[in-house]
Scaffold this motif. Structure first.
Motif, mmCIF file in Angstrom:
data_model
loop_
_atom_site.group_PDB
_atom_site.id
_atom_site.type_symbol
_atom_site.label_atom_id
_atom_site.label_comp_id
_atom_site.label_asym_id
_atom_site.label_seq_id
_atom_site.Cartn_x
_atom_site.Cartn_y
_atom_site.Cartn_z
ATOM 1 N N SER A 93 -1.230 -0.401 78.636
ATOM 2 C CA SER A 93 -2.003 -1.546 79.121
ATOM 3 C C SER A 93 -2.523 -1.300 80.527
ATOM 4 O O SER A 93 -2.101 -0.379 81.217
ATOM 5 C CB SER A 93 -1.135 -2.808 79.114
ATOM 6 N N ILE A 94 -3.434 -2.186 80.917
ATOM 7 C CA ILE A 94 -4.003 -2.185 82.263
ATOM 8 C C ILE A 94 -3.863 -3.603 82.793
ATOM 9 O O ILE A 94 -4.133 -4.566 82.078
ATOM 10 C CB ILE A 94 -5.494 -1.809 82.235
ATOM 11 N N ALA A 95 -3.463 -3.723 84.061
ATOM 12 C CA ALA A 95 -3.346 -5.046 84.668
ATOM 13 C C ALA A 95 -3.925 -5.004 86.080
ATOM 14 O O ALA A 95 -3.661 -4.080 86.838
ATOM 15 C CB ALA A 95 -1.891 -5.481 84.723
ATOM 16 N N VAL A 96 -4.733 -5.990 86.398
ATOM 17 C CA VAL A 96 -5.261 -6.179 87.746
ATOM 18 C C VAL A 96 -4.977 -7.630 88.103
ATOM 19 O O VAL A 96 -5.406 -8.536 87.393
ATOM 20 C CB VAL A 96 -6.779 -5.918 87.813
ATOM 21 N N GLY A 97 -4.221 -7.842 89.187
ATOM 22 C CA GLY A 97 -3.870 -9.213 89.529
ATOM 23 C C GLY A 97 -3.295 -9.328 90.920
ATOM 24 O O GLY A 97 -3.087 -8.329 91.614
ATOM 25 N N PHE A 98 -3.030 -10.545 91.316
ATOM 26 C CA PHE A 98 -2.522 -10.836 92.642
ATOM 27 C C PHE A 98 -1.006 -10.949 92.603
ATOM 28 O O PHE A 98 -0.417 -11.260 91.570
ATOM 29 C CB PHE A 98 -3.133 -12.128 93.171
ATOM 30 N N THR A 99 -0.375 -10.737 93.760
ATOM 31 C CA THR A 99 1.074 -10.811 93.848
ATOM 32 C C THR A 99 1.475 -11.827 94.915
ATOM 33 O O THR A 99 0.714 -12.118 95.834
ATOM 34 C CB THR A 99 1.686 -9.455 94.225
ATOM 35 N N GLY A 100 2.682 -12.337 94.773
ATOM 36 C CA GLY A 100 3.269 -13.185 95.798
ATOM 37 C C GLY A 100 2.580 -14.520 95.973
ATOM 38 O O GLY A 100 2.082 -15.134 95.033
ATOM 39 N N ARG A 101 2.580 -14.971 97.219
ATOM 40 C CA ARG A 101 2.012 -16.272 97.563
ATOM 41 C C ARG A 101 0.515 -16.333 97.286
ATOM 42 O O ARG A 101 -0.043 -17.380 96.936
ATOM 43 C CB ARG A 101 2.274 -16.525 99.054
ATOM 44 N N VAL A 102 -0.127 -15.209 97.440
ATOM 45 C CA VAL A 102 -1.570 -15.131 97.210
ATOM 46 C C VAL A 102 -1.894 -15.408 95.744
ATOM 47 O O VAL A 102 -2.931 -15.991 95.435
ATOM 48 C CB VAL A 102 -2.081 -13.737 97.649
ATOM 49 N N ALA A 103 -0.986 -15.033 94.847
ATOM 50 C CA ALA A 103 -1.215 -15.269 93.421
ATOM 51 C C ALA A 103 -1.318 -16.761 93.132
ATOM 52 O O ALA A 103 -2.122 -17.186 92.300
ATOM 53 C CB ALA A 103 -0.092 -14.643 92.603
#
Length: 152
Positions: A93-103
């Motif tokens: 798979s491929i994943a592009v996303g935000f982490t932490g509080r920014v998510a």
């Protein structure tokens, strides 16, 4: 958009299964990085995946000390940085996303949810601004990268 991704998966799935796991992982990482770059550029330009501009911010008082007027900065200035926008690509798979509080901030804007701007502030419904999403150019670049990788 989901139909386009399903069609792309059906088209490329058979060919990708014939690749070695290491080659598949390398391809997935390069695809994820390419998608992250396109998402970063689109967020910096303040555009939704369909090409429309983000909904404008609500007007607010920008006067600090007497006689000074602060400039209103663009939304999401730091959001597209690589330290916040993470990629993950493995053989499956491929994943592009935000982490932490920014998510959380990105999710509120992505779906137009309610949130508080500050602690003890009233809850406000934010306008929907699609921070992450596929454009037609993204799908074409994925197809092109797959074709070049599979033909070599």
């Amino acid at each position: 958009m989901a139909n386009d991704l399903d069609a792309l998966e059906d088209w490329a799935g058979v060919l990708l299964n014939k690749l070695e796991p290491a080659a598949r992982s390398k391809l997935a990482r390069s695809l994820a990085q390419k998608l992250r770059r396109s998402q970063q550029q689109r967020v910096k330009q303040q555009h939704n995946p369909d090409g429309s501009a983000y909904a404008a911010r609500k007007p607010r008082e920008l006067r600090g000390k007497q006689g000074r007027i602060k400039r209103q900065a663009k939304m999401f200035q730091k959001l597209p940085k690589a330290s916040y926008l993470k990629t993950k690509g493995d053989g499956q798979s491929i994943a592009v996303g935000f982490t932490g509080r920014v998510a959380r901030i990105a999710r509120v804007h992505q779906f137009g949810l309610k949130d508080r701007a500050e602690t003890n502030a009233p809850e406000v419904r934010y306008e929907q601004r699609e921070v992450l999403g596929f454009t037609e150019a993204d799908l074409e670049s994925i197809r092109g990268l797959l074709l070049t990788y599979l033909t070599n």
